[in-house]
Motif scaffolding. Sequence first.
Motif, mmCIF file in Angstrom:
data_model
loop_
_atom_site.group_PDB
_atom_site.id
_atom_site.type_symbol
_atom_site.label_atom_id
_atom_site.label_comp_id
_atom_site.label_asym_id
_atom_site.label_seq_id
_atom_site.Cartn_x
_atom_site.Cartn_y
_atom_site.Cartn_z
ATOM 1 N N LEU A 38 0.825 -1.206 0.000
ATOM 2 C CA LEU A 38 0.000 0.000 0.000
ATOM 3 C C LEU A 38 0.858 1.254 0.000
ATOM 4 N N GLU A 39 1.905 1.271 0.799
ATOM 5 C CA GLU A 39 2.811 2.416 0.838
ATOM 6 C C GLU A 39 3.484 2.626 -0.518
ATOM 7 N N ARG A 40 3.935 1.544 -1.135
ATOM 8 C CA ARG A 40 4.581 1.629 -2.448
ATOM 9 C C ARG A 40 3.604 2.154 -3.503
ATOM 10 N N ALA A 45 1.461 6.448 -7.005
ATOM 11 C CA ALA A 45 0.343 7.304 -7.411
ATOM 12 C C ALA A 45 0.711 8.772 -7.279
ATOM 13 N N GLU A 46 1.371 9.149 -6.184
ATOM 14 C CA GLU A 46 1.782 10.546 -6.010
ATOM 15 C C GLU A 46 2.800 10.949 -7.075
ATOM 16 N N GLU A 47 3.720 10.057 -7.363
ATOM 17 C CA GLU A 47 4.737 10.328 -8.380
ATOM 18 C C GLU A 47 4.097 10.535 -9.757
ATOM 19 N N VAL A 135 9.614 10.799 -3.658
ATOM 20 C CA VAL A 135 9.170 10.430 -5.001
ATOM 21 C C VAL A 135 10.112 11.049 -6.022
ATOM 22 N N MET A 136 10.035 10.548 -7.257
ATOM 23 C CA MET A 136 10.822 11.083 -8.364
ATOM 24 C C MET A 136 9.890 11.947 -9.210
ATOM 25 N N VAL A 137 10.136 13.262 -9.226
ATOM 26 C CA VAL A 137 9.317 14.199 -9.985
ATOM 27 C C VAL A 137 10.217 14.924 -10.979
ATOM 28 N N ASP A 138 9.858 14.846 -12.250
ATOM 29 C CA ASP A 138 10.623 15.529 -13.294
ATOM 30 C C ASP A 138 12.100 15.131 -13.247
#
Length: 193
Positions: A38-40, A45-47, A135-138
């Motif tokens: 669930l955490e993963r 989803a946020e990423e 998370v990895m963003v851009d």
Amino acid sequence: MPAARLSDASGLAHARKYRWLVVLVVLGTLWWFLLGVLERELRNAEERAANMVISQLRSALVIKGAEVMLSREGRLDQHRGINPFELVEHQWGNYEGLCKTPQPNPGDWCFRVDEQEETANGPKGWLVYNSRQPVMVDNQQAQAGQPLAWEVTTEFADRNGNGVREQEERLTGLKLSLVSLTGEAAQTQDAQR
């Protein structure tokens, strides 16, 4: 015989306790793995959501850049630092508007205004995102509680490939660039004077 019944009864009681212990261990282990999954999935989803917002804003900037170039009334460099959220007609649930605090709430976006610059195109500043978790963003690692920032800058035809715009290299559009969030004006690639 009564002693045998007592030992059978106590043996059954011990067997039930042992079964309950095994059931609790198995359920605990399953919950442990379920919470990890669930955490993963929440992180994924946020990423994906953050990268989708960046992608939509970049698309809106391409359109805005084309409109400015076709209108011949405006100049691309006048649109540096604009709020890209204002270009998209969409109600963003996690967009707070102008930043009221140094960083937005976890999982939210805001636009931090540069106090020194305000033009006819609106306030100038940076787009800020504060992730809930790593998370990895851009293509940039965002740590929980450590916001990332982007600024609308201009693209140019880099004829000599040095990455710095010279006077003879013309502007070709608007783009969203990851910048260091320091409270000072973000460094952008500008014409050398």
